[in-house]
Design a protein around this motif. Structure first.
Motif, short mmCIF file in Angstrom:
data_model
loop_
_atom_site.label_atom_id
_atom_site.label_comp_id
_atom_site.label_asym_id
_atom_site.label_seq_id
_atom_site.Cartn_x
_atom_site.Cartn_y
_atom_site.Cartn_z
N GLU A 96 -51.49 83.18 -16.63
CA GLU A 96 -51.61 81.70 -16.19
C GLU A 96 -51.27 81.47 -14.80
O GLU A 96 -51.83 80.77 -13.92
N TYR A 100 -53.30 79.33 -12.06
CA TYR A 100 -52.91 78.08 -11.44
C TYR A 100 -52.71 78.32 -10.01
O TYR A 100 -52.81 77.47 -9.10
N LYS A 121 -44.46 78.38 -19.71
CA LYS A 121 -45.05 78.14 -21.03
C LYS A 121 -43.69 78.38 -21.98
O LYS A 121 -43.86 79.40 -22.81
N HIS A 177 -53.09 76.71 -26.97
CA HIS A 177 -52.95 77.53 -25.90
C HIS A 177 -54.08 78.62 -25.63
O HIS A 177 -54.20 79.25 -26.74
#
Ligand code: IYR
Length: 230
Positions: A96, A100, A121, A177
């Motif tokens: 992630e 991002y 997370k 997710h």
């Protein structure tokens, strides 16, 4: 589960016929909508545990979903072990961070702004259960020979829908997710190459502070999602 020799067409009378009056059909449709519209994707979990039996029943429901040639091309890996959850969180957060930090591209990141997600997370460790859904691209007959599965993404998607509905019906909350790529899940959960991870569903009870993005309450009106050729 399948053997080449025993697969043949054998019709049986429809079991479990509902046989409701028209009024009851409508009332049930309304009641189910009323229930389902109260489902929210929640990322803030309390530490209240959820019994393994509850997860088993919800996965049983998912397993009743229709599928291409009834091959049921899915596997659900349920995790409550804290150490395995931590491994999944660490690997997911690594992916992630790349996403991002720009991997996603500007347009995608802009689309996610109102949802308020980021590479952090904690729910992957806080939720009492993670259910990782795998799609089986092929299966094996009892004699070990390989067979192909059909409509795998569609079938698995429907099963995920059944699972989310079952979890909600039981009074639990869930967060879908989808770290990208997700192959690390095969390694952590020791699943074969024939299986493709589709999503991680974090499951539990909401914390007292749980929030949802305001935009999540905006659902398209019926006239936008339905056209009727009456
Ligand atoms: N997988 C990322 C990004 C993400 C993508 C979509 I599309 C969402 O609706 C939400 C998040 C993440 O889980 O943060």
């Amino acid at each position: 589960m399948f053997s080449r020799e025993t697969i043949s067409y054998k019709p049986i009378p429809l079991p479990d016929r509902a046989d409701f009056s028209d009024e009851k059909v409508l009332a049930e449709a309304k009641a189910y909508y009323d229930r389902m519209k109260r489902r929210h994707t929640v990322r803030d979990f309390s530490d209240r545990p959820v019994a393994r039996e509850v997860i088993e029943e919800c996965v049983r429901t998912a397993g009743t979903a229709p599928s291409g040639a009834n091959h049921q091309p899915w596997h659900f890996a349920a995790i409550s072990n804290q150490d395995v959850k931590r491994q999944i969180r660490e690997a997911a957060e690594d992916e992630e961070r790349r996403f991002y930090e720009g991997g996603a591209g500007d347009e995608w990141l802009k689309a996610l702004e109102p949802i308020g997600t980021n590479d952090h997370k904690p729910h992957l460790e806080d939720a009492p259960w993670l259910i990782v859904v795998f799609a089986q691209r092929w299966g094996y007959f009892d004699d070990g020979t390989r067979y192909k599965n059909y409509y795998v993404p569609e079938s698995t998607g429907i099963a995920c829908g059944f699972l989310l509905a079952a979890l909600h019906h039981a009074g639990l909350v869930a967060l879908t997710h989808t770290p990208n790529p997700m192959r690390f899940l095969n390694k952590v959960l020791d699943r074969p190459e024939s299986e493709k991870p589709i999503m991680i569903i974090a499951v539990g009870h909401p914390s007292s502070e749980a929030k949802v993005p305001a935009v999540a309450k905006l659902k398209k009106p019926l006239h936008e999602i339905l056209s009727v050729a009456g």
